[in-house]
Every structure is written in structure tokens, then in C-alpha cells.
Scaffold this motif. Structure first.
Motif, PDB file in Angstrom:
ATOM      1  N   MET A 189       3.138 -10.844  11.374  1.00 60.78           N
ATOM      2  CA  MET A 189       3.414  -9.600  10.196  1.00 60.78           C
ATOM      3  C   MET A 189       2.922 -10.316   8.816  1.00 60.78           C
ATOM      4  O   MET A 189       2.096  -9.648   8.046  1.00 60.78           O
ATOM      5  N   PRO A 190       3.161 -11.594   8.357  1.00 60.11           N
ATOM      6  CA  PRO A 190       3.068 -11.979   7.101  1.00 60.11           C
ATOM      7  C   PRO A 190       1.410 -12.071   6.759  1.00 60.11           C
ATOM      8  O   PRO A 190       0.817 -11.722   5.672  1.00 60.11           O
ATOM      9  N   LEU A 191       0.625 -12.387   7.688  1.00 57.64           N
ATOM     10  CA  LEU A 191      -0.793 -12.487   7.718  1.00 57.64           C
ATOM     11  C   LEU A 191      -1.221 -10.967   7.489  1.00 57.64           C
ATOM     12  O   LEU A 191      -2.264 -10.885   6.804  1.00 57.64           O
ATOM     13  N   ILE A 192      -0.939 -10.033   8.237  1.00 55.51           N
ATOM     14  CA  ILE A 192      -1.442  -8.880   8.215  1.00 55.51           C
ATOM     15  C   ILE A 192      -0.930  -8.247   6.677  1.00 55.51           C
ATOM     16  O   ILE A 192      -1.701  -7.646   6.116  1.00 55.51           O
ATOM     17  N   ILE A 193       0.304  -8.291   6.250  1.00 58.07           N
ATOM     18  CA  ILE A 193       0.459  -8.075   5.045  1.00 58.07           C
ATOM     19  C   ILE A 193      -0.277  -8.589   3.925  1.00 58.07           C
ATOM     20  O   ILE A 193      -0.842  -7.832   3.010  1.00 58.07           O
ATOM     21  N   LYS A 194      -0.507  -9.799   3.889  1.00 53.62           N
ATOM     22  CA  LYS A 194      -1.455 -10.532   2.914  1.00 53.62           C
ATOM     23  C   LYS A 194      -2.898  -9.884   2.902  1.00 53.62           C
ATOM     24  O   LYS A 194      -3.300  -9.776   1.793  1.00 53.62           O
ATOM     25  N   ALA A 195      -3.339  -9.631   4.100  1.00 55.39           N
ATOM     26  CA  ALA A 195      -4.703  -9.004   4.261  1.00 55.39           C
ATOM     27  C   ALA A 195      -4.659  -7.943   3.672  1.00 55.39           C
ATOM     28  O   ALA A 195      -5.660  -7.392   2.743  1.00 55.39           O
TER      29      ALA A 195
ATOM     30  N   GLU B 209     -12.512   6.258   9.683  1.00 55.84           N
ATOM     31  CA  GLU B 209     -11.795   7.375  10.134  1.00 55.84           C
ATOM     32  C   GLU B 209     -10.959   8.282   9.303  1.00 55.84           C
ATOM     33  O   GLU B 209     -10.320   9.234   9.398  1.00 55.84           O
ATOM     34  N   GLY B 210     -11.134   7.785   7.796  1.00 54.23           N
ATOM     35  CA  GLY B 210     -10.473   8.422   6.888  1.00 54.23           C
ATOM     36  C   GLY B 210      -9.058   8.061   6.742  1.00 54.23           C
ATOM     37  O   GLY B 210      -8.173   8.852   6.225  1.00 54.23           O
ATOM     38  N   LYS B 211      -8.401   7.167   7.207  1.00 52.06           N
ATOM     39  CA  LYS B 211      -7.004   6.935   7.056  1.00 52.06           C
ATOM     40  C   LYS B 211      -6.608   5.777   6.141  1.00 52.06           C
ATOM     41  O   LYS B 211      -7.571   4.877   6.034  1.00 52.06           O
ATOM     42  N   GLU B 212      -5.703   5.911   5.742  1.00 52.44           N
ATOM     43  CA  GLU B 212      -5.130   4.750   4.751  1.00 52.44           C
ATOM     44  C   GLU B 212      -4.687   3.691   5.521  1.00 52.44           C
ATOM     45  O   GLU B 212      -3.649   3.925   6.314  1.00 52.44           O
ATOM     46  N   PRO B 213      -5.279   2.402   5.599  1.00 55.57           N
ATOM     47  CA  PRO B 213      -4.603   1.165   6.274  1.00 55.57           C
ATOM     48  C   PRO B 213      -3.361   1.051   5.851  1.00 55.57           C
ATOM     49  O   PRO B 213      -2.898   0.847   4.621  1.00 55.57           O
ATOM     50  N   SER B 214      -2.395   0.661   6.872  1.00 54.93           N
ATOM     51  CA  SER B 214      -0.936   0.207   6.843  1.00 54.93           C
ATOM     52  C   SER B 214      -0.868  -0.944   7.674  1.00 54.93           C
ATOM     53  O   SER B 214      -1.628  -1.046   8.461  1.00 54.93           O
ATOM     54  N   VAL B 215       0.252  -1.622   7.538  1.00 60.91           N
ATOM     55  CA  VAL B 215       0.521  -2.800   8.400  1.00 60.91           C
ATOM     56  C   VAL B 215       0.656  -2.313   9.562  1.00 60.91           C
ATOM     57  O   VAL B 215       0.049  -2.929  10.654  1.00 60.91           O
ATOM     58  N   ALA B 216       1.379  -1.226  10.168  1.00 60.05           N
ATOM     59  CA  ALA B 216       1.393  -0.789  11.440  1.00 60.05           C
ATOM     60  C   ALA B 216       0.151  -0.339  11.932  1.00 60.05           C
ATOM     61  O   ALA B 216      -0.193  -0.475  13.313  1.00 60.05           O
ATOM     62  N   LEU B 217      -0.644   0.487  11.279  1.00 59.58           N
ATOM     63  CA  LEU B 217      -1.840   0.733  11.896  1.00 59.58           C
ATOM     64  C   LEU B 217      -2.965  -0.370  12.291  1.00 59.58           C
ATOM     65  O   LEU B 217      -3.669  -0.705  12.946  1.00 59.58           O
ATOM     66  N   ILE B 218      -2.967  -1.382  11.231  1.00 62.55           N
ATOM     67  CA  ILE B 218      -3.686  -2.550  11.519  1.00 62.55           C
ATOM     68  C   ILE B 218      -3.317  -3.036  12.468  1.00 62.55           C
ATOM     69  O   ILE B 218      -3.980  -3.590  13.288  1.00 62.55           O
TER      70      ILE B 218
END
Length: 89
Positions: free
Chosen positions: A38-44, A19-28
Motif C-alpha cells: 500500500m505505501p508504494l501505491i500511495i506514494k505513486a 475511463e474518466g475515473k479519478e485514480p484512488s488507492v483502491a482503484l489502482i
């Protein structure tokens, strides 16, 4: 073979990139069907930014407390004792 968690994270990140968006923790996090810590999302996300690849993340069973372990062991000892008593008859 990737785990379900890894696949879900990859799909979330890839859909954002498409979609042309920069992945971020909140968007993921908003793209995931099941909530993840959250730690898993941040690590990924960190691994993806560094290597363009999501690391393989496996689901582990939470460690039992000492009381839970003792309770399970006591039940196991009781069951084994009952079996030994039956064999001795």
C-alpha cells in the motif's frame, strides 16, 4: 528506464484516467496484476496528483535479519576455509 513496478502503476493510473475515473488507492490496487504494498501505491498516487507523473520505483531485496546474515557468513567462512585447506595441500 522505468522499472516494472513503475510501469504497472503508470498503466493502472492511465487506464483509470482514460475511463474518466479519478485514480484512488483502491482503484489502482484493483488494476494491478501483481499485488504491491500500500505505501508504494500511495506514494505513486500522491506523486501523480502533484506532478502528473509516477516516480521511478525500484524493487529492493528485503534486509536480512542478523541471524540470517550470520548464517550466510558462517557458510562463506566454511567454504573459504575449505578452499584454503585444499590450496595448502
Amino acid at each position: 528506464m522505468s522499472s516494472e513496478i513503475t510501469q504497472a502503476l503508470e498503466q493502472a493510473i492511465n487506464s483509470l484516467v482514460e475511463e474518466g475515473k479519478e485514480p484512488s488507492v483502491a482503484l489502482i490496487k484493483s488494476r494491478l496484476a501483481t499485488p504491491l504494498p500500500m505505501p508504494l501505491i500511495i506514494k505513486a498516487l500522491q506523486a501523480w496528483k502533484k506532478n502528473a507523473k509516477v516516480p521511478n520505483i525500484e524493487k529492493t531485496e528485503p534486509a536480512l535479519s542478523q541471524e540470517e546474515r550470520i548464517k550466510q557468513l558462517e557458510q562463506q567462512v566454511a567454504a573459504l576455509t575449505a578452499r584454503i585447506e585444499q590450496l595448502e595441500l
